[in-house]
Scaffold this active site. Sequence first.
Site, PDB file in Angstrom:
ATOM      1  N   ALA A  63      15.068  -7.948  -1.383  1.00 29.84           N
ATOM      2  CA  ALA A  63      16.165  -8.830  -0.985  1.00 29.84           C
ATOM      3  C   ALA A  63      17.499  -8.115  -1.159  1.00 29.84           C
ATOM      4  O   ALA A  63      17.667  -7.310  -2.079  1.00 29.84           O
ATOM      5  CB  ALA A  63      16.141 -10.106  -1.814  1.00 29.84           C
ATOM      6  N   GLY A 114      11.171  -7.450  -3.185  1.00 31.39           N
ATOM      7  CA  GLY A 114      10.724  -8.228  -2.038  1.00 31.39           C
ATOM      8  C   GLY A 114      10.063  -7.372  -0.971  1.00 31.39           C
ATOM      9  O   GLY A 114       9.248  -7.877  -0.188  1.00 31.39           O
ATOM     10  N   GLU A 117       6.535  -7.349  -1.882  1.00 25.23           N
ATOM     11  CA  GLU A 117       5.954  -8.636  -1.498  1.00 25.23           C
ATOM     12  C   GLU A 117       5.661  -8.674   0.002  1.00 25.23           C
ATOM     13  O   GLU A 117       4.617  -9.175   0.432  1.00 25.23           O
ATOM     14  CB  GLU A 117       6.901  -9.776  -1.866  1.00 25.23           C
ATOM     15  CG  GLU A 117       7.111  -9.959  -3.360  1.00 25.23           C
ATOM     16  CD  GLU A 117       7.908 -11.203  -3.692  1.00 25.23           C
ATOM     17  OE1 GLU A 117       7.327 -12.308  -3.703  1.00 25.23           O
ATOM     18  OE2 GLU A 117       9.127 -11.068  -3.944  1.00 25.23           O
ATOM     19  N   GLU A 137      12.003  -6.914  -9.509  1.00 22.20           N
ATOM     20  CA  GLU A 137      12.737  -8.164  -9.741  1.00 22.20           C
ATOM     21  C   GLU A 137      12.960  -8.427 -11.228  1.00 22.20           C
ATOM     22  O   GLU A 137      14.012  -8.926 -11.626  1.00 22.20           O
ATOM     23  CB  GLU A 137      11.979  -9.359  -9.133  1.00 22.20           C
ATOM     24  CG  GLU A 137      11.886  -9.360  -7.631  1.00 22.20           C
ATOM     25  CD  GLU A 137      10.560  -8.811  -7.129  1.00 22.20           C
ATOM     26  OE1 GLU A 137      10.077  -9.282  -6.092  1.00 22.20           O
ATOM     27  OE2 GLU A 137      10.027  -7.886  -7.791  1.00 22.20           O
TER      28      GLU A 137
END
Length: 257
Positions: A63, A114, A117, A137
């Site tokens: 992100a 992310g 992910e 994260e």
Amino acid sequence: MTPVIYEKCERIAYITLNRPEALNALDDALNEALWTIWQDFERDESVDVAILTGNGKAFCAGADLKTFIPKWEKATLLDARRNLGKGIGGGLTRGQHRITKPVICAINGHAIGGGFELALACDIRIAAEHAKFGVFEVRQGLHQGDGGLVRLLAIAGMSVALDLTLTGREVLADEALRLGLVNRVVPADQVMATAESYARMILGNSQHAVRSAKETILDLIGRELDDALRLETLNAYAADFDDVRARLENFFNRAKQ
């Protein structure tokens, strides 16, 4: 500059994250562009497989924290509730994760936070030898919230999920292969060619069977054994037998030659 490059060639959709200056970090514009692209990919019967990759030296750095943190630190519970149906990567992690066409991830560089992910949300992962992975994260006071824990647990098991999530340590490509986080590790200049070879193998199969198999695998997760066995049987025997007969005829004809 468009945040995502979307091209189609010979039944393959090529989807390239295109924020190289930000290591392809996921901001709202990129996520929204991807959402539209995944919708088109699902509907367009001229393409049967997607290859997702990144432009530049990284696959995806996760992100975009410059916009992500301000957006969510002031969010309400209603904002969080609205977010339930729309994960990152244009919803590939959550929201459009039920696309039955296969998605291959060509991991050309770092896939962290992310980005890790997003890679785990793909069906097959081909990684460059220099690629690195990590649940970064936790270094910033967060943990996975867009399918990363769910998929890490399903793919690699509790021990690995706890190890990587609690430590936030960096994982090199060779370890990622040993842990089952990626399917192949190849030299950097062979990542896309290897992804394309996997795509062609998939394209050589019955697309009805491929899509049914992916749908079934997703539906089997978390089910009790007897329920899972019934579902597998139902989906497998509900085949496109016109396609089956044509393929068998070709197979037997080749065997006679």
